[in-house]
Design a protein around this motif. Structure first.
Motif, short mmCIF file in Angstrom:
data_model
loop_
_atom_site.label_atom_id
_atom_site.label_comp_id
_atom_site.label_asym_id
_atom_site.label_seq_id
_atom_site.Cartn_x
_atom_site.Cartn_y
_atom_site.Cartn_z
N HIS A 1 3.93 8.87 3.73
CA HIS A 1 5.54 9.09 4.12
C HIS A 1 6.38 8.51 3.00
N ASP A 2 6.09 7.70 2.08
CA ASP A 2 6.66 7.32 0.94
C ASP A 2 6.42 8.23 -0.16
N MET A 3 5.05 8.77 -0.36
CA MET A 3 5.06 9.64 -1.43
C MET A 3 5.15 11.14 -1.33
N ALA B 1 4.23 0.51 -9.02
CA ALA B 1 5.69 0.89 -9.09
C ALA B 1 5.77 2.58 -9.68
N ILE B 2 4.97 2.62 -10.63
CA ILE B 2 4.90 4.08 -11.56
C ILE B 2 4.66 4.98 -10.26
N ASP B 3 3.50 4.78 -9.71
CA ASP B 3 2.82 5.67 -8.78
C ASP B 3 3.47 6.00 -7.67
N TYR B 4 4.55 5.33 -7.18
CA TYR B 4 5.22 5.72 -6.04
C TYR B 4 6.03 6.79 -6.32
N ARG C 1 11.57 8.15 3.69
CA ARG C 1 11.05 6.90 2.85
C ARG C 1 11.45 5.65 3.38
N SER C 2 10.37 4.58 3.25
CA SER C 2 10.91 3.36 3.55
C SER C 2 12.03 2.68 2.71
N ALA C 3 12.86 1.77 3.22
CA ALA C 3 14.08 1.23 2.60
C ALA C 3 13.72 0.76 1.21
N HIS D 1 0.81 -1.06 -0.01
CA HIS D 1 0.11 -0.04 -0.16
C HIS D 1 0.63 1.19 -0.08
N LEU D 2 0.59 2.31 -0.97
CA LEU D 2 1.35 3.45 -0.82
C LEU D 2 1.03 4.20 0.35
#
Length: 200
Positions: free
Chosen positions: A56-58, A100-103, A65-67, A52-53
């Motif tokens: 904090h990642d986006m 993957a693109i959306d991240y 960001r997560s590792a 799930h996106l």
């Protein structure tokens, strides 16, 4: 300035039994022989992005960001151009590729992308390619004209299990890589001269 560009070849399917690594490794080999690219094969199965996106990642800083997200971001950011290899599932791209693109956003921006697709119909995955042509411009990524498709790929294996259509597609691959290199160099020079204006 070196004429070599950093090329990210993205294996877009993570499904069990996927065929995507075969054309990805083929185009990576052609690109290494081309002479204009340093090649990084990026397998989304190994990227292990969170399911799930998360905000904090986006939207947060890179340090937050997560590792797995940060590791893939570094590889995408380093690339000057991309080749995306995708099967066609239900008339579109795999969920893993869209995920993957959306991240990412800046990592894709002002870079060219070429598409290699495969599928069970005569179109050879061109519905997937057309969807990518709709998605990538939103990230300010340029999709080049040339692409390669493998329709009904499963019908083209010899008695040793070797795919028989790669060799005949090498001229098309060279044309694709020549165009990708031209756009990659032009956009790399443009990024070096001036940052892209903010889209917001």
């Amino acid at each position: 300035m070196s004429d070599k560009l950093r090329l990210g070849v993205i294996i877009g399917s993570t499904r069990e039994g996927r065929w995507a690594p075969a054309p990805a490794n083929w185009i990576a080999g052609v690109a290494r022989g081309h002479g204009g690219f340093d090649v990084d094969v990026i397998d989304l199965l190994d990227a292990d992005l969170p399911q799930h996106l998360a905000e904090h990642d986006m939207w947060s800083t890179d340090a937050d960001r997560s590792a797995p997200v940060a590791a893939l971001a570094e590889r995408l950011d380093r690339a000057d151009a991309f080749v995306v290899v995708s099967g066609e599932y239900n008339m579109s791209i795999p969920a893993s590729l869209k995920h993957a693109i959306d991240y990412y956003m800046n990592e894709w921006a002002a870079k060219p992308v070429a598409m290699i697709t495969y599928g069970g119909k005569l179109s050879g995955g061109q519905n997937a390619a057309q969807h990518l042509r709709q998605i990538f411009p939103e990230l300010r990524t340029l999709t080049i004209r040339n692409s390669i498709s493998f329709p009904r790929f499963y019908q083209h294996f010899d008695e040793r299990g070797e795919f028989t259509k790669f060799e005949e597609n090498e001229p098309a691959a060279k044309t694709l890589l020549d165009e990708l290199h031209w756009w990659g160099r032009a956009l790399a020079n443009a990024r070096a001269a001036s940052p892209m204006p903010s889209p917001f």
